[in-house]
Enzyme design. Structure first.
Site, mmCIF file in Angstrom:
data_model
loop_
_atom_site.group_PDB
_atom_site.id
_atom_site.type_symbol
_atom_site.label_atom_id
_atom_site.label_comp_id
_atom_site.label_asym_id
_atom_site.label_seq_id
_atom_site.Cartn_x
_atom_site.Cartn_y
_atom_site.Cartn_z
ATOM 1 N N ASP A 46 0.854 -1.192 0.000
ATOM 2 C CA ASP A 46 0.000 0.000 0.000
ATOM 3 C C ASP A 46 0.890 1.242 0.000
ATOM 4 O OD1 ASP A 46 -2.064 1.810 0.372
ATOM 5 O OD2 ASP A 46 -2.072 1.555 2.558
ATOM 6 N N ASP B 200 -5.447 -10.425 -14.967
ATOM 7 C CA ASP B 200 -6.531 -11.365 -14.746
ATOM 8 C C ASP B 200 -7.735 -10.831 -15.502
ATOM 9 O OD1 ASP B 200 -8.088 -13.358 -13.425
ATOM 10 O OD2 ASP B 200 -6.782 -13.163 -11.685
ATOM 11 N N ASP C 18 -10.221 -16.100 -16.140
ATOM 12 C CA ASP C 18 -11.018 -16.586 -15.021
ATOM 13 C C ASP C 18 -12.091 -17.568 -15.517
ATOM 14 O OD1 ASP C 18 -11.616 -15.982 -12.142
ATOM 15 O OD2 ASP C 18 -13.569 -15.477 -12.971
ATOM 16 N N GLU D 238 -8.072 -20.617 -16.088
ATOM 17 C CA GLU D 238 -8.564 -21.356 -14.928
ATOM 18 C C GLU D 238 -9.752 -22.196 -15.372
ATOM 19 O OE1 GLU D 238 -10.572 -20.598 -10.547
ATOM 20 O OE2 GLU D 238 -11.072 -19.325 -12.247
ATOM 21 N N HIS E 176 -5.036 -17.432 -4.721
ATOM 22 C CA HIS E 176 -5.889 -16.634 -3.851
ATOM 23 C C HIS E 176 -7.186 -17.329 -3.454
ATOM 24 C CE1 HIS E 176 -7.404 -16.289 -7.856
ATOM 25 N NE2 HIS E 176 -8.498 -15.712 -7.422
ATOM 26 N N ASP E 177 -7.411 -18.530 -3.945
ATOM 27 C CA ASP E 177 -8.658 -19.225 -3.627
ATOM 28 C C ASP E 177 -8.474 -20.387 -2.655
ATOM 29 O OD1 ASP E 177 -10.256 -17.644 -5.304
ATOM 30 O OD2 ASP E 177 -9.840 -18.893 -7.057
HETATM 31 C C1 GLC Z 1 -12.305 -17.645 -10.032
HETATM 32 C C2 GLC Z 1 -11.451 -16.757 -9.176
HETATM 33 C C3 GLC Z 1 -12.192 -16.512 -7.896
HETATM 34 C C4 GLC Z 1 -13.508 -15.846 -8.220
HETATM 35 C C5 GLC Z 1 -14.315 -16.658 -9.214
HETATM 36 C C6 GLC Z 1 -15.460 -15.890 -9.785
HETATM 37 O O1 GLC Z 1 -12.468 -18.891 -9.491
HETATM 38 O O2 GLC Z 1 -10.198 -17.321 -8.965
HETATM 39 O O3 GLC Z 1 -11.443 -15.761 -6.991
HETATM 40 O O4 GLC Z 1 -14.247 -15.682 -7.042
HETATM 41 O O5 GLC Z 1 -13.530 -17.039 -10.298
HETATM 42 O O6 GLC Z 1 -15.019 -14.895 -10.666
#
Ligand code: GLC
Length: 535
Positions: free
Chosen positions: A21, A98, A195, A256, A321-322
């Protein structure tokens, strides 16, 4: 044929809210990432991937985009993103954004217009129905259909109700999304992490998904996603996207792939295209969900490599991050974490790291009042959601840890100071320096990124042993997935032990007393090189 950069790269994922930050609001920003460019360069990575930084009401922390052409003021400006790309390029690092193509934010002007009537210009930008047409579930639980009071119809959302799904069967949507991709490619972005990309095209007649019967279905998702995911049309759209991106030199798409149960590598591989004409790379999360066990890890890695085949490129990931951070999944056992990353970094293909992974950072403990993630809000305390894996980066030991002068939006990991970059830099045996030396080795020696991989038999269920070969070089990796010392004899090995010299170890070596067996400490991983014939 020359190797493209993405075929053996190391990508470092940054969750921008939590990296650095600069304006004291407790939330990371683009200027912060720019400020830390030297650090990023010092890691030896090839690219950074930023979780979404576009304008968003943040219902899903940027994965709900309301304007794809601007940076959210929380993170900065377009000028900041231009500067970030420039600064990264000057250091020979690529930048990946992303990109969320499956859905927008409910606040996106397209949705706001679409909901007004059944015949406005954007009426078919989303998927609307007079009644709930099927049994589809949202990935975060609940039904995938929500009634809209204005249009007096239901709209589809595969995730939160604040994330309405776009209608990819509408050519105008396709064109609009492709223009967005071009806008960023023209600005110099090196690629996109797409995504939930296998969800974009839905069944034309919106048929119901078959229910899962028997074997331990998950309570919130008891259906096979046949009709809302993996439609043939998605592959066709990806082939078009690939052409669009390949018209620019050196760009890359990594996708993903949403799976029903962890571990569907064949599905993830299918999105690279039979003729290598879809995604450049796709994620398989099997390893991240596989119990830390030699037999299971080997089986999982082999299955992924087989699905990918020789002519395409696997990518490897243990953190994002998930999911809960690796160190926490391994209940804080640093030796195990080092072993896991040695396995990761010695795989063929491309490697994805997640900020803080190089520090051995565990999950933050997030009390209810700090829970931001909608998933956490819905399932806490049974499931804390994804906030714990998104804790702030730890740069220094003092209060605020060099992350922010304000109150950080999420708590730091417990015992944060012990993970600080400034401390780890001084300690030759720190996790940070461990990662650096692994990355340096991988970059200096193409055998790791490119070489073939053959698993060798040791008749020991605690050991993974594999041979990497490239041109006339050979190296062998032996990993002990057990808390006891192991004497490892390699059965189908043509080279005697004396031909091998130690190249890298995750721990101090044991004194070598054996003539045939390799002695490994608990959780130790070693890389051996074949002594060259002339030496
Ligand atoms: C993907 C992302 C996740 C998000 C989801 C919906 O799985 O990695 O963080 O909540 O998509 O966009």
């Amino acid at each position: 044929m020359a190797t493209a950069w993405w075929e053996e790269c190391i990508v470092y994922q940054i969750y921008p809210r939590s990296f650095q930050d600069t304006d004291g609001d407790g939330i990371g920003d683009l200027k912060g990432i720019i400020q830390r460019m030297d650090y990023l360069e010092s890691l030896g990575i090839d690219a950074i991937w930023l979780s979404p930084v576009f304008c968003s009401p943040m219902a899903d922390f940027g994965y709900d985009i309301s304007d794809y052409y601007t940076i959210d003021p929380l993170f900065g400006t377009l000028e900041d993103s231009d500067l970030l790309i420039r600064e990264a390029h000057e250091r020979n690092m690529k930048v990946i954004f992303d990109m969320v193509l499956n859905h927008t934010s409910i606040e996106h002007p397209w949705f706001q217009e679409s909901r007004q009537s059944k015949d406005n210009e954007k009426a078919d930008y989303y998927i609307w129905s007079d009644s709930i047409p099927n049994n589809w579930h949202g990935a975060f639980g609940k039904k995938a259909w929500t009634y809209d009071d204005v249009r007096k119809q239901y709209y589809l959302h595969s995730f939160l109700e604040e994330q309405p799904d776009l209608n990819w069967r509408n050519q105008e949507v396709v064109d609009a999304m492709f223009s967005i991709l071009r806008f960023w490619l023209d600005r110099g972005i090196d690629g996109f992490r797409l995504d939930v990309i296998n969800c974009i095209v839905k069944d034309k007649t919106l048929r119901s998904n078959p229910k899962i019967v028997g074997s331990r279905p998950r309570p919130y998702d008891m259906q096979r996603h046949i009709f809302d995911r993996n439609r043939p049309g998605t592959h066709q759209k990806l082939r078009m996207m690939r052409q669009l991106v390949d018209a620019y030199p050196d760009r890359m798409l990594v996708g993903e792939i949403m799976v029903e149960l962890p571990g569907e590598p064949e599905l993830a591989a299918s999105y690279l295209g039979r003729n290598r004409d879809e995604l450049h790379l796709s994620f398989d999360f099997s390893l991240a969900y596989t119990r830390f066990n030699a037999v299971k890890w080997q089986r999982s890695a082999k299955r992924w490599c087989e699905a990918i085949g020789k002519n395409r490129v696997p990518s490897w990931v243990l953190n994002n991050h998930d999911i809960s951070r690796l160190v926490s999944r391994l209940t804080g056992n640093v030796a195990k974490a080092k072993l896991a990353s040695l396995f990761l970094i010695t795989q063929r293909g491309s490697i994805f790291l997640y900020y803080g992974e190089e520090l051995g950072l565990p999950d933050s403990k997030v009390p209810w009042k700090y829970i931001h993630d909608p998933l956490g809000k819905r399932y806490w305390p049974v499931h804390p959601g994804r906030d714990p894996a998104r804790g702030p980066m730890i740069w220094t030991v003092e209060e605020g840890h060099g992350f922010s002068v304000g109150e950080s939006w999420l708590p730091f990991a417990p015992d944060a100071a012990s993970y600080a970059v400034e401390e780890q830099e001084k300690d030759a045996s720190s996790m940070l320096n461990y990662y650096r030396s692994l990355i340096t080795m991988r970059k200096e020696e193409p055998i790791f990124g490119r070489g073939t991989c053959t698993y060798l038999n040791t008749n020991n269920k605690h050991i993974i042993c594999y041979l990497r070969e490239y041109e006339d070089e050979k190296c062998m990796i032996i990993l002990n997935f057990n808390g006891r010392k192991q004497n490892v004899i390699i059965h189908d090995m043509v080279h005697p032990k004396t031909d091998w010299t130690i190249r890298f170890s995750s721990q101090k070596m044991l004194p070598d007393t054996e003539t045939e067996a390799f002695n490994l400490q608990p959780w130790q991983g070693c890389i051996y090189s074949l002594k060259s014939k002339s030496s």
